[in-house]
Design an enzyme around this catalytic site. Sequence first.
Site, mmCIF file in Angstrom:
data_model
loop_
_atom_site.group_PDB
_atom_site.id
_atom_site.type_symbol
_atom_site.label_atom_id
_atom_site.label_comp_id
_atom_site.label_asym_id
_atom_site.label_seq_id
_atom_site.Cartn_x
_atom_site.Cartn_y
_atom_site.Cartn_z
ATOM 1 N N LEU A 59 0.814 -1.221 0.000
ATOM 2 C CA LEU A 59 0.000 0.000 0.000
ATOM 3 C C LEU A 59 0.846 1.270 0.000
ATOM 4 O O LEU A 59 0.315 2.368 -0.197
ATOM 5 C CB LEU A 59 -0.972 0.001 1.183
ATOM 6 C CG LEU A 59 -2.097 -1.044 1.098
ATOM 7 C CD1 LEU A 59 -2.939 -1.037 2.374
ATOM 8 C CD2 LEU A 59 -2.980 -0.812 -0.119
ATOM 9 N N ARG A 60 2.161 1.115 0.262
ATOM 10 C CA ARG A 60 3.146 2.224 0.119
ATOM 11 C C ARG A 60 3.022 3.355 1.110
ATOM 12 O O ARG A 60 3.786 4.315 1.034
ATOM 13 C CB ARG A 60 3.114 2.815 -1.298
ATOM 14 C CG ARG A 60 3.345 1.816 -2.415
ATOM 15 C CD ARG A 60 4.708 1.186 -2.357
ATOM 16 N NE ARG A 60 4.957 0.363 -3.541
ATOM 17 C CZ ARG A 60 5.616 -0.779 -3.518
ATOM 18 N NH1 ARG A 60 6.096 -1.265 -2.375
ATOM 19 N NH2 ARG A 60 5.817 -1.459 -4.628
ATOM 20 N N ASP A 150 9.115 -9.096 3.143
ATOM 21 C CA ASP A 150 8.906 -9.158 1.693
ATOM 22 C C ASP A 150 9.558 -8.002 0.945
ATOM 23 O O ASP A 150 9.506 -6.852 1.384
ATOM 24 C CB ASP A 150 7.421 -9.196 1.352
ATOM 25 C CG ASP A 150 7.243 -9.295 -0.144
ATOM 26 O OD1 ASP A 150 7.692 -10.296 -0.718
ATOM 27 O OD2 ASP A 150 6.710 -8.352 -0.746
ATOM 28 N N HIS A 177 9.802 -14.244 1.611
ATOM 29 C CA HIS A 177 10.135 -13.900 0.222
ATOM 30 C C HIS A 177 11.373 -14.740 -0.091
ATOM 31 O O HIS A 177 12.474 -14.399 0.327
ATOM 32 C CB HIS A 177 10.397 -12.393 0.131
ATOM 33 C CG HIS A 177 11.006 -11.938 -1.153
ATOM 34 N ND1 HIS A 177 10.363 -11.096 -2.022
ATOM 35 C CD2 HIS A 177 12.221 -12.199 -1.713
ATOM 36 C CE1 HIS A 177 11.150 -10.848 -3.064
ATOM 37 N NE2 HIS A 177 12.284 -11.502 -2.897
ATOM 38 N N HIS A 230 4.549 -15.544 -3.145
ATOM 39 C CA HIS A 230 4.739 -15.599 -4.609
ATOM 40 C C HIS A 230 5.628 -16.734 -5.123
ATOM 41 O O HIS A 230 6.699 -16.502 -5.686
ATOM 42 C CB HIS A 230 5.221 -14.244 -5.147
ATOM 43 C CG HIS A 230 6.279 -13.541 -4.334
ATOM 44 N ND1 HIS A 230 7.451 -14.144 -3.937
ATOM 45 C CD2 HIS A 230 6.340 -12.277 -3.881
ATOM 46 C CE1 HIS A 230 8.180 -13.266 -3.266
ATOM 47 N NE2 HIS A 230 7.520 -12.132 -3.214
ATOM 48 N N ASN A 276 9.627 -9.239 -9.115
ATOM 49 C CA ASN A 276 10.453 -10.107 -8.291
ATOM 50 C C ASN A 276 9.574 -10.992 -7.417
ATOM 51 O O ASN A 276 8.825 -10.460 -6.600
ATOM 52 C CB ASN A 276 11.368 -9.254 -7.402
ATOM 53 C CG ASN A 276 12.422 -10.078 -6.723
ATOM 54 O OD1 ASN A 276 12.658 -11.218 -7.108
ATOM 55 N ND2 ASN A 276 13.049 -9.522 -5.698
ATOM 56 N N ASP A 303 0.320 -9.610 -4.749
ATOM 57 C CA ASP A 303 1.600 -8.875 -4.749
ATOM 58 C C ASP A 303 1.436 -7.541 -5.491
ATOM 59 O O ASP A 303 2.322 -7.089 -6.220
ATOM 60 C CB ASP A 303 2.740 -9.696 -5.353
ATOM 61 C CG ASP A 303 4.113 -9.120 -4.990
ATOM 62 O OD1 ASP A 303 4.173 -8.106 -4.253
ATOM 63 O OD2 ASP A 303 5.126 -9.684 -5.444
ATOM 64 N N HIS A 307 4.101 1.386 -8.394
ATOM 65 C CA HIS A 307 5.330 2.176 -8.484
ATOM 66 C C HIS A 307 5.059 3.452 -9.258
ATOM 67 O O HIS A 307 4.336 3.439 -10.261
ATOM 68 C CB HIS A 307 6.438 1.384 -9.183
ATOM 69 C CG HIS A 307 7.029 0.305 -8.330
ATOM 70 N ND1 HIS A 307 7.731 0.574 -7.172
ATOM 71 C CD2 HIS A 307 7.023 -1.051 -8.450
ATOM 72 C CE1 HIS A 307 8.134 -0.567 -6.631
ATOM 73 N NE2 HIS A 307 7.714 -1.570 -7.382
HETATM 74 O O1 DOR Z 1 8.157 -7.306 -7.524
HETATM 75 C C1 DOR Z 1 8.162 -7.077 -6.330
HETATM 76 N N1 DOR Z 1 7.811 -5.879 -5.846
HETATM 77 N N2 DOR Z 1 8.562 -8.034 -5.497
HETATM 78 C C2 DOR Z 1 8.746 -7.793 -4.193
HETATM 79 O O2 DOR Z 1 9.118 -8.697 -3.491
HETATM 80 C C3 DOR Z 1 8.547 -6.447 -3.633
HETATM 81 C C4 DOR Z 1 7.621 -5.682 -4.453
HETATM 82 C C5 DOR Z 1 7.615 -4.213 -4.139
HETATM 83 O O3 DOR Z 1 7.597 -3.843 -2.963
HETATM 84 O O4 DOR Z 1 7.596 -3.419 -5.080
HETATM 85 ZN ZN ZN Z 2 8.197 -10.480 -2.442
#
Ligand code: DOR
Ligand code: ZN
Length: 425
Positions: A59-60, A150, A177, A230, A276, A303, A307
């Site tokens: 959720l950032r 994670d 993770h 994941h 990832n 997941d 961004h």
């Molecule tokens: O792709 C990913 N993004 N994998 C992760 O483990 C973290 C996540 C993120 O926080 O952006």
């Molecule tokens: Zn992860």
Amino acid sequence: MSSYLISNVSVVGAAPTDVLIRDGVVAAVGAGLDAPEATVVDGTGLVALPGLVDLHTHLREPGREDAETVESGSRAAALGGYTAVCAMANTSPVADTAGVVEQVWRLGREAGLVDVQPIGAVTVGLAGEHLAELGAMADSAARVRIFSDDGHCVADPRLMRRALEYVKAFDGIIAQHAEEPRLTEGAQMHEGEVSTRLGLTGWPAVAEEAIIARDVLLAEHVGSRLHVCHVSTAGSVEVLRHAKARGVRVTAEVTPHHLLLTDSRAETYDPVYKVNPPLRTATDIAALRAALVDGVIDVVATDHAPHAVEDKECEWAYARPGMLGLETALSIALDVLGPQWDLIAERMSRAPARIAGLEGHGVDPAPGVPANLTLVDPAARRTIEPAELASRSRNTPYARMTLPGRIVATFLRGEPTVLDGKAVL
Ligand code: DOR
Ligand code: ZN
């Protein structure tokens, strides 16, 4: 409180019936219900599912409110059919104290669109060196039960053991993770034929499988609960199958994107496909789908990783890994599994609610249960337009793809958060 009569709706794929919601709970289920005071929602052609539950949402907030906030992510979740999400701890500051998890929990309550259950970090600052205050987070108002670093792997086996031992006292879970960092240094994508051709450093399947193998053994040794985030490779599925057959207390999730997209997407060099763990091969996808059906994988988790544009629309090597998921997950599940409603309800609602211990979630609509449910139109098809998503970010890998299914309505404790496919609040 209001009443809603959902008429002529299929409950988890069964023959059409009526569902009456009153005072936050399902008051009745049956054909020909009469409730003059209730607002009628025409359920013809729709399927009612228990509200979806996401075990893995970024959720950032706090820290990257430009990419997502608890409120914007909650709205995306409700629009995706979710009534509860577990918020990952890799925020800034990291959710490694009672103060931060309480803040996230409170912001979730204030937004009021889904139940936001914070996940706590395993280690201070996600640095993998010292255990965070797991007990204080568990005892906080947020009542944290799942802990995860994670984004990072708890790579030190002794620390992983200690974490598993610590949470055993309150039946907590360590969600790993799984990524052996020494095997993924500089990695940009799945290690295989495509990475060789493109000349990008590979992330080998064994980096995931080795950690899962180690951790299921540790979980067995300690007698604690392990959850694997994941899962992305066929080999991981075999390790998990073996562990489950031995009775290890392990659960696992797969993301929608790992069920659908392959590493060949990297050929576009479009960083929207950088994630990832990385997108894998068609063989991996087949194994993940089979494991989801046979139960070696318990859960579909998004997941959801929003961004900001500057972190995603840049050279592949510099782009952050991760993709949006909340608003498209049900459609991808429907695409991958077909209308297997009981399976979808199990993997996207009941099992994740059980694992996270979220009371009142993951329960099929029946008299007396909290009215946390979502209505899906399985016949609808929609073309994903990034600009129309509720998330603050735009990094969906499904842009301009036409996907099956549409969320028509979502109810949280009897109040609609989504009606006619639109957010209510
Ligand atoms: O792709 C990913 N993004 N994998 C992760 O483990 C973290 C996540 C993120 O926080 O952006
Ligand atoms: Zn992860």
